[in-house]
Write an enzyme that holds these catalytic residues in place. Structure first.
Site, short mmCIF file in Angstrom:
data_model
loop_
_atom_site.label_atom_id
_atom_site.label_comp_id
_atom_site.label_asym_id
_atom_site.label_seq_id
_atom_site.Cartn_x
_atom_site.Cartn_y
_atom_site.Cartn_z
CG ASP A 194 -0.67 -6.78 8.60
OD1 ASP A 194 -0.65 -8.02 8.38
OD2 ASP A 194 -0.40 -6.05 7.51
CG PHE A 200 -1.95 -1.22 1.43
CD1 PHE A 200 -2.81 -1.45 0.63
CD2 PHE A 200 -1.46 -2.34 2.16
CE1 PHE A 200 -3.69 -2.46 0.58
CE2 PHE A 200 -2.27 -3.35 2.18
CZ PHE A 200 -3.40 -3.58 1.60
N1 LIG Z 1 9.53 4.48 10.88
C1 LIG Z 1 10.18 3.62 9.98
N2 LIG Z 1 11.35 3.60 10.12
C2 LIG Z 1 12.29 2.78 9.35
N3 LIG Z 1 11.68 1.78 8.51
C3 LIG Z 1 10.41 1.84 8.27
C4 LIG Z 1 9.37 2.71 9.12
N4 LIG Z 1 8.28 2.51 8.84
C5 LIG Z 1 8.31 1.39 8.08
N5 LIG Z 1 9.23 1.23 7.60
C6 LIG Z 1 9.96 0.08 6.57
O1 LIG Z 1 8.99 0.20 5.47
C7 LIG Z 1 8.21 -1.19 5.38
C8 LIG Z 1 7.00 -1.03 4.91
O2 LIG Z 1 6.15 -0.16 5.73
P1 LIG Z 1 4.72 -0.47 6.25
O3 LIG Z 1 4.40 -1.88 6.50
O4 LIG Z 1 4.27 0.74 7.12
O5 LIG Z 1 4.04 -0.22 4.60
P2 LIG Z 1 3.06 -1.31 3.85
O6 LIG Z 1 2.72 -0.51 2.50
O7 LIG Z 1 1.86 -0.98 4.79
O8 LIG Z 1 3.36 -2.59 4.16
P3 LIG Z 1 2.56 -3.86 3.95
O9 LIG Z 1 1.81 -4.04 2.52
O10 LIG Z 1 3.71 -5.26 3.89
O11 LIG Z 1 1.76 -4.16 5.19
C9 LIG Z 1 8.35 -1.71 6.70
O12 LIG Z 1 8.51 -3.22 6.61
C10 LIG Z 1 9.84 -1.23 7.21
O13 LIG Z 1 10.79 -1.98 6.72
#
Ligand SMILES: Nc1ncnc2c1ncn2[C@@H]1O[C@H](COP(=O)(O)OP(=O)(O)OP(=O)(O)O)[C@@H](O)[C@H]1O
Length: 678
Positions: free
Chosen positions: A290, A178
């Site tokens: 999640d 996402f």
């Molecule tokens: N505050 C942060 N500091 C460092 N890295 C971060 C941080 N927030 C997110 N990340 C990195 O970014 C990745 C993706 O973040 P997030 O899970 O929030 O996105 P997503 O699009 O919702 O992912 P998913 O589809 O896997 O649920 C995390 O696995 C992490 O490696």
């Protein structure tokens, strides 16, 4: 007759010319020359043989050309010679088959072995090419990653121009389904030394992301974040349909890289931190939904821990029902509150390299940590010095494969879209949320139970613990919900799952009957596979026919039986495990099949596994050290009332009572009278 002879001679002329050319080539290359030629052949039979030789010479001439190349390039390689020798017999067979004259063989043999060398040379070239291609492929992948990096940077800067006025955006640090997450530093801190500049994670939501999801995540981070190991938010920037969250950046380790090597102390810290975060989130009546390693930021060096990604989070109403998605009515209030708290938001600062180094140094300086960490990683069990034989290696492989097959087994005759039905056909079926990641969904979700609670997250925490204790990640690998339920059955037994299903008004249509496994032994079997499968063990338990007896249920050798109620004579591997019995007790409570009996995050934090008294004494097996503590601690937890064994459905459930561990019996009775039915 003369005419026939003439014809024959005419036919032989081109062959003779070829043969002459061939002989001169052989001389040039210092190769033995054919002394008896077929050119003088006059009789019919001899002409036939000559034609055969000429035919073969045709082939040989070609080979010679390759052979020459080979001679200049690879002559000195002994390895080839050996292969050439081997091939000699092969070519001898060929020679026999094509009935070459004996006199031709001395020439043909070395030439054929040269052909073989050319083949070997080509194989070498091919493997060199493959190697080069692999390197190119890796470079290409790196370039593609670089492209994606640039793409993500450009996408953020063009879709939200304001970002470029406030931040220096450096690179992409993560991405999910996402969003893309990028590293940024404040432009106004450019003059500071690199190590002192605060770092921020800028989460750029894909424009296709549903606004409700973005709002839900924002609300969770704003109302619950920045505390108790839950990620906070500094600000949210929106431009048209693009939204970016600015959060403190935290450098972290990939779970995949560390889960096998974490010490007991680190496992404890990880789980404690996770449960602290969950307890906090659950106090707000929110299910994260999640919980999985990639949504947990854990830095092994600093010990810092943050739970992130609330994109699937759901809020429960006071009566426990889910607040339906697509409800954006709270948006205005949230934005008002955020405006009012603008100053407060900036409290959650970015994380500079310097701050991180200081935190790591502080952690290293903790003397208690150093002592405990040293004790936590050791095991009194020495690994086997004996080399396994080929047969033993094969037996080891087969053992592991059988175990994996048993855990992943799914009956192919089951309809994956129709593996569970409601027992209450009269009532209108309610929607049951399936939000979450495969492998981390609990039984109640897989059973399509609509009244899901915060216990969903506790199960996911249990799955993470299972990976840590077993060194197997991902532990559950199911491609579908039906397969996921099968995997759970394969570990906990079908009876346990069916009972719970019945409690939840569900009937499982999976036909597999399978006994429960012993969690501790399953974890140990994977984690200490080398010891479980050591040649010494195999030899000690070998039967007269050279094989080991297998348990019919778990299909492992009887001495390594991993069944929950095993009747076999077991090897106990005393002193091998770094995890105390408390760990497995907590694991079984986090992975309780029945959501109504599953331990809560708050209760789990009071489990003896996390007790400060639980100390390690080097050189003494854990099982001895903690037997007494375990008996005392676990007895306390067992005070929870168990569900009736006769399935009466949720309508007939007895009240589920949960008491703080510290309560005396009289207080418990008083508390029980005021506990509401679940
Ligand atoms: N505050 C942060 N500091 C460092 N890295 C971060 C941080 N927030 C997110 N990340 C990195 O970014 C990745 C993706 O973040 P997030 O899970 O929030 O996105 P997503 O699009 O919702 O992912 P998913 O589809 O896997 O649920 C995390 O696995 C992490 O490696």
């Amino acid at each position: 007759m003369d005419k026939k002879l003439q014809q024959q001679q005419q036919q032989q002329q081109p062959l003779q010319a070829k043969l002459a050319a061939f002989e001169s080539k052989l001389k040039q290359n210092n190769l033995p020359v054919l002394t008896t030629t077929t050119t003088t052949t006059t009789t019919g039979a001899a002409a036939g043989a000559g034609a055969a030789a000429a035919n073969s010479n045709k082939h040989v001439t070609k080979s010679t050309q390759h052979g020459n190349r080979q001679t200049t390039m690879k002559d000195s390689q002994g390895g080839h010679k050996e292969r050439g020798d081997k091939s000699t017999t092969k070519y001898e067979t060929l020679l026999n088959r094509y009935a070459l004259p004996v006199a031709a063989q001395p020439v043909v043999m070395p030439l054929l072995s040269q052909v073989q060398r050319v083949n070997n040379d080509l194989t070498d070239k091919l493997s060199r090419l493959t190697r080069r291609n692999n390197i190119k492929f890796r470079e290409l992948a790196a370039m593609q990653a670089q492209d994606k990096n640039t793409e993500a940077l450009l996408a953020l800067q063009t879709s939200i121009p304001e970002i470029s006025q406030i931040f220096d955006v450096h690179c992409r640090i993560g991405s999910g389904t996402f969003s893309s997450v990028l590293l940024g530093t404040l432009q106004r801190e450019r003059q500071l030394p690199e190590a002192q500049r605060r770092r921020f994670a800028i989460k750029h939501h894909n424009p296709t992301n549903h606004p409700e999801r973005i709002l839900r995540e924002l609300e969770c981070m704003f109302r619950m974040g920045g505390d108790h190991n839950v990620i906070g938010i500094n600000c949210c920037i929106r431009y048209n349909d693009n939204v970016a969250f600015v959060m403190p950046f935290m450098s972290h380790d990939r779970f995949h890289d560390v889960y096998r090597s974490l010490s007991l102390l680190e496992v404890k810290e990880y789980l404690r931190n996770l449960l602290v975060a969950l307890r906090h989130v659950h106090k707000f009546n929110v299910i994260h939904r999640d919980v999985k390693p990639s949504n947990i930021l854990y830095n092994r060096r600093t010990g810092k821990f943050l739970l992130c990604d609330f994109g699937l989070a759901q809020r429960l109403t006071e009566d426990g029902s889910l607040i339906q998605a697509s409800d954006l009515s709270g948006a205005a209030a949230l934005l008002r509150d955020m405006d009012a708290a603008q100053q407060q938001l900036y409290r959650h600062e970015g994380n500079s390299l310097q701050a991180e180094a200081e935190a790591a140094a502080l952690r290293q300086a903790d003397p208690e940590r150093r002592i405990r960490a040293a004790g936590g990683g050791t095991t009194a069990f020495e690994s086997s010095p004996m080399e396994p034989t080929k047969k033993e290696l094969a037996a080891q492989k087969a053992d592991t494969q059988r175990l994996i097959n048993r855990l992943r087994f799914i009956n192919v005759n089951v309809d994956p879209n129709n593996y569970v039905v409601s027992t209450n056909s009269g009532r209108k079926e309610m929607h049951a949320s399936r939000a979450g990641t495969p492998g981390y969904r609990p039984p109640e979700v897989l059973l399509r139970y609509p009244h899901q609670t915060t216990a969903v997250d506790v199960w996911a925490a249990g799955v993470i613990m299972l990976s840590m204790l077993s060194s197997l990640h991902p532990f559950f690998k199911a491609p579908s919900d039906c397969a996921a339920l099968s995997e759970i059955m394969n570990l906990f037994g079908d009876l346990q799952v069916r009972k719970t299903a019945f409690m939840l008004d569900r009937l499982v249509l999976l036909t597999q009957k399978v006994g429960a496994l012993d969690l501790k032994r399953v974890c140990m079997r994977f984690r200490y596979a080398a010891q479980f499968l050591s040649p010494e063990m195999q030899r000690r338990h070998r039967q007269a026919d050279g094989n080991s007896e297998l348990c019919r249920s778990c299909e492992q050798p009887t001495y390594n039986c991993i069944c929950k109620h095993s009747t076999h004579q077991l090897e106990t591997y005393e002193g091998l495990d770094i995890f105390p019995l408390h760990a497995y007790d907590l694991l079984s409570r986090l992975l309780e099949i029945n959501p109504q009996r599953r331990i809560t995050a708050e209760e789990a934090l009071r489990h003896p596994f996390f007790s400060e008294h639980h100390r390690l004494v080097a050189g003494v097996p854990f099982s001895h050290q903690h037997q007494q503590q375990q008996q005392a601690g676990i007895a306390q937890l067992r005070s929870r009332e168990s569900l009736p064994s006769t399935a009466g459905g949720s309508r007939g459930l007895k009240p589920y009572l949960s008491h703080p561990l510290g309560l005396s019996n009289s207080t418990r009775t008083a508390a029980a009278s005021s506990t509401t039915h679940v």
